[in-house]
Design a protein around this motif. Structure first.
Motif, short mmCIF file in Angstrom:
data_model
loop_
_atom_site.label_atom_id
_atom_site.label_comp_id
_atom_site.label_asym_id
_atom_site.label_seq_id
_atom_site.Cartn_x
_atom_site.Cartn_y
_atom_site.Cartn_z
N LYS A 56 0.83 -1.20 0.00
CA LYS A 56 0.00 0.00 0.00
C LYS A 56 0.87 1.25 0.00
O LYS A 56 0.57 2.24 -0.68
N LYS A 57 1.98 1.21 0.75
CA LYS A 57 2.85 2.38 0.87
C LYS A 57 3.68 2.63 -0.39
O LYS A 57 3.79 3.76 -0.87
N PHE A 58 4.26 1.57 -0.94
CA PHE A 58 5.19 1.73 -2.06
C PHE A 58 4.58 1.39 -3.42
O PHE A 58 5.29 1.41 -4.43
N SER A 59 3.30 1.04 -3.44
CA SER A 59 2.55 0.68 -4.65
C SER A 59 2.68 -0.81 -4.97
O SER A 59 3.80 -1.36 -5.04
N PRO A 60 1.55 -1.47 -5.20
CA PRO A 60 1.57 -2.88 -5.60
C PRO A 60 2.36 -3.11 -6.89
O PRO A 60 2.92 -4.18 -7.10
N ALA A 61 2.41 -2.09 -7.76
CA ALA A 61 3.12 -2.24 -9.03
C ALA A 61 4.61 -2.46 -8.83
O ALA A 61 5.29 -3.00 -9.72
N ARG A 62 5.14 -2.07 -7.67
CA ARG A 62 6.55 -2.31 -7.38
C ARG A 62 6.75 -3.53 -6.48
O ARG A 62 7.68 -4.30 -6.67
N VAL A 63 5.88 -3.70 -5.51
CA VAL A 63 6.05 -4.79 -4.55
C VAL A 63 5.71 -6.15 -5.16
O VAL A 63 6.39 -7.15 -4.90
N LEU A 64 4.66 -6.21 -6.01
CA LEU A 64 4.25 -7.49 -6.61
C LEU A 64 5.38 -8.14 -7.43
O LEU A 64 5.65 -9.34 -7.27
N PRO A 65 6.06 -7.41 -8.34
CA PRO A 65 7.15 -8.04 -9.09
C PRO A 65 8.31 -8.49 -8.21
O PRO A 65 8.95 -9.51 -8.50
N ILE A 66 8.57 -7.73 -7.12
CA ILE A 66 9.63 -8.15 -6.19
C ILE A 66 9.26 -9.47 -5.52
O ILE A 66 10.10 -10.38 -5.38
N LEU A 67 8.01 -9.58 -5.09
CA LEU A 67 7.55 -10.84 -4.50
C LEU A 67 7.65 -11.97 -5.52
O LEU A 67 8.05 -13.09 -5.19
N MET A 68 7.28 -11.68 -6.75
CA MET A 68 7.32 -12.69 -7.81
C MET A 68 8.76 -13.15 -8.08
O MET A 68 9.02 -14.36 -8.23
N PHE A 69 9.69 -12.22 -8.12
CA PHE A 69 11.09 -12.57 -8.31
C PHE A 69 11.56 -13.48 -7.17
O PHE A 69 12.31 -14.44 -7.40
N SER A 70 11.10 -13.20 -5.96
CA SER A 70 11.51 -13.99 -4.79
C SER A 70 10.98 -15.42 -4.87
O SER A 70 11.74 -16.37 -4.71
N PHE A 71 9.66 -15.58 -5.12
CA PHE A 71 9.15 -16.96 -5.11
C PHE A 71 9.63 -17.75 -6.32
O PHE A 71 9.77 -18.97 -6.26
N GLY A 72 9.94 -17.08 -7.42
CA GLY A 72 10.55 -17.77 -8.55
C GLY A 72 11.93 -18.28 -8.21
O GLY A 72 12.31 -19.41 -8.58
N SER A 73 12.70 -17.47 -7.48
CA SER A 73 14.05 -17.87 -7.09
C SER A 73 14.03 -19.06 -6.14
O SER A 73 14.83 -19.99 -6.27
N PHE A 74 13.10 -19.05 -5.19
CA PHE A 74 13.02 -20.17 -4.25
C PHE A 74 12.55 -21.45 -4.93
O PHE A 74 12.91 -22.55 -4.52
N THR A 75 11.74 -21.31 -5.98
CA THR A 75 11.33 -22.49 -6.74
C THR A 75 12.52 -23.10 -7.45
O THR A 75 12.70 -24.33 -7.47
N ILE A 76 13.37 -22.26 -8.04
CA ILE A 76 14.58 -22.77 -8.70
C ILE A 76 15.46 -23.49 -7.68
O ILE A 76 15.98 -24.59 -7.94
N LEU A 77 15.63 -22.89 -6.50
CA LEU A 77 16.48 -23.49 -5.47
C LEU A 77 15.92 -24.82 -4.98
O LEU A 77 16.67 -25.68 -4.50
N VAL A 133 11.03 -15.90 -12.73
CA VAL A 133 12.01 -14.84 -12.46
C VAL A 133 12.12 -13.87 -13.64
O VAL A 133 12.15 -12.65 -13.47
N LEU A 134 12.18 -14.40 -14.84
CA LEU A 134 12.29 -13.55 -16.03
C LEU A 134 11.08 -12.64 -16.19
O LEU A 134 11.19 -11.45 -16.51
N PHE A 135 9.88 -13.19 -15.96
CA PHE A 135 8.67 -12.39 -16.13
C PHE A 135 8.55 -11.33 -15.04
O PHE A 135 7.98 -10.26 -15.27
N ALA A 136 9.08 -11.60 -13.85
CA ALA A 136 9.03 -10.63 -12.76
C ALA A 136 9.79 -9.35 -13.13
O ALA A 136 9.35 -8.24 -12.80
#
Length: 505
Positions: free
Chosen positions: A118-139, A228-231
């Protein structure tokens, strides 16, 4: 009520403000005494053009993001069918523990991460979250024991915690209340398609021959890598708000602001204040909504996590089991779209939520009532279709229902960040209902899940009836019949305590 109150620049309430006069939009929303037309004063053609831009520019990206979210969350069941638990030397019930641990951080971190969104905008936080869960899936492809996979599932739950609540909030900043359900349905249908697509991907990956690595490891590498790439693309592409959308003209930005000001938020882009947001828990209906989320979560997670095992009870091979999960999940996506579009068309939520719960109840009870599943394959397989029909629609319509009834942006994001993870927390219940000793029929689990479906139907019906009665009471008190969609949300910041408030049924 005055028959023809004056608006800015001498306009009457029967006039229409076009998109070429954006300066008149700002003064129009709060004209005293205007109810019938105040939320519908703009040019309908201009609104449709604006919505089409949002639909084509935002929904496909968000749907693909959620598709990868669902893939990375639900691929554990596919990996299990390819021997992951044997390769990692799991002990009895450790697989269920692996499913369960995901939901603890998923619930704990959803509210704080949603507040950050809410503070920093979903448009910025959502891709960061997506990059994170993609990375953990690879691991996850590099895990060599239960402990390693256990830790990765914890961090996966953390990174996915606020994803769905933030998408819901993000869409409420672009669409009116009556437009939200079908857009959320298109977005959420990606989850059903992901479950179907997951089966197809698993079917393809499991055909790899002669590799030194088990095929289930390739599944994690492929799905996590694309995520990760789409994030990275989503971080660059998504606009922070309609005011910052480069694909809108200045006139369209003014129109977008007006639409949300009168028919979504009391104050557009309001600063988050926790003390104000937590006031949502002063309303008794909040707790009923959360109870319905609990009743929804058990069948929802049961289908998402154990559909391969349920279909496996029909007696098919590993490859066919993954393939046969495709059709029920696709049909669930279709049913979701049908119910959500109909709900938006008639401007009602509760009847369709009740219908969804009843479909869930019927599907699980039909499957449970079959004594000899292999000799009744057609009926048993049809029951799996009903399971997906009944879990998809309520999840979208319930979130839409309480977002439609909350004009305060902070309270909206707080309740969504608790309600959605609470439904997902019921994965703890589902993952321990489907026990290995009950395979292949899982009779105790089927009956338990059906009971949650029946309870959800009763609660949703009772809450809808209460809202209808309360609206009638308010109409009698005011001596006029008013619909929820006719009252500008700018005047509904205080919720049910506002004299003008009407429930969106």
């Amino acid at each position: 009520m005055a028959s023809s109150p004056k608006q800015p620049d001498g306009m009457t309430k029967t006039d229409t403000i076009g998109i070429d006069e954006p300066n008149k939009l700002h003064g129009y929303a709060s004209a005293p005494g205007v109810i019938d037309e105040v939320t519908r004063v703009v040019d309908h053609k201009a609104e449709r053009r604006l919505c089409r831009k949002f639909d084509f520019r935002l929904l496909p990206i968000l749907a693909i993001m959620y598709l990868f979210n669902a893939l990375d969350k639900g691929n554990l069941g596919n990996a299990k069918t390819d021997g992951m638990t044997k390769d990692l030397n799991f002990k009895p019930n450790e697989y269920n523990l692996l499913l369960s641990i995901f939901f603890v951080p998923f619930v704990v971190f959803a509210p704080p991460f949603s507040m950050l969104g809410k503070k920093f905008s979903p448009a910025r936080v959502l891709p960061i979250l997506m990059f994170s869960f993609g990375s953990f899936t690879i691991l996850s492809s590099a895990a060599h024991n239960f402990g390693g996979m256990f830790a990765l599932r914890w961090f996966l739950g953390m990174s996915e915690a606020a994803f769905f609540p933030l998408v819901i909030y993000y869409l409420t900043t672009f669409y009116r209340r009556g437009e939200l359900a079908r857009r959320l349905a298109v977005f959420y249908a990606a989850s059903n398609i992901a479950n179907a697509f997951s089966g197809l991907i698993a079917f393809g990956v499991f055909q790899i021959k002669g590799s030194s690595l088990p095929n289930w490891r390739y599944l994690f590498i492929i799905e996590g890598g694309v995520t990760v790439l789409f994030a990275v693309f989503a971080f660059i592409y998504l606009p922070r708000s309609a005011a910052e959308a480069k694909f809108l003209s200045e006139e369209e930005k003014a129109l977008a602001f007006h639409r949300i000001q009168v028919d979504s938020s009391a104050v557009v882009n309001e600063k988050f204040r926790f003390r104000e947001a937590i006031a949502i828990f002063k309303h008794p209906t909040t707790y009923v909504f959360l109870c319905i989320e609990i009743c929804l979560g058990v069948p929802l997670q049961g289908v998402a996590l154990f559909m391969p095992q349920i279909v496996g009870g029909l007696g098919y091979s590993t490859v066919k089991t993954n393939l046969y999960t495709v059709a029920p999940n696709v049909s669930g996506a279709v049913m979701l779209l049908v119910l959500a579009f109909t709900s938006d068309w008639v401007k009602l939520r509760s009847p369709f939520i009740v219908l969804g719960f009843l479909l869930t109840f019927s599907g699980f009870m039909i499957y449970a009532s079959i004594d000899d599943v292999p000799n009744n394959l057609q009926v048993a397989y049809f029951a799996t279709f009903m399971m997906t029909w009944g879990t998809s629609a309520p999840s979208v319509l319930l979130s839409t229902w309480y977002n439609n009834n909350i004009a305060h942006e902070g309270r909206r994001v707080l309740l969504t960040s608790i309600g959605v993870p609470l439904a997902n927390l019921m994965g703890l219940v589902s993952s321990n209902l489907f026990r290995e000793q009950d395979a292949p029929k899982y009779m105790p689990a089927l009956i338990s899940v059906a009971a949650f479906g029946a309870a959800g139907a009763c609660l949703a019906a009772c809450l809808g009836f209460y809202m209808w009665m309360d609206n009638k009471r308010r109409d009698r008190r005011d001596g006029v019949t008013i619909q929820a969609r006719d009252i500008p949300t700018e005047r509904l910041r205080d919720g049910p305590s506002s004299p003008e408030f009407r429930w969106f049924l």
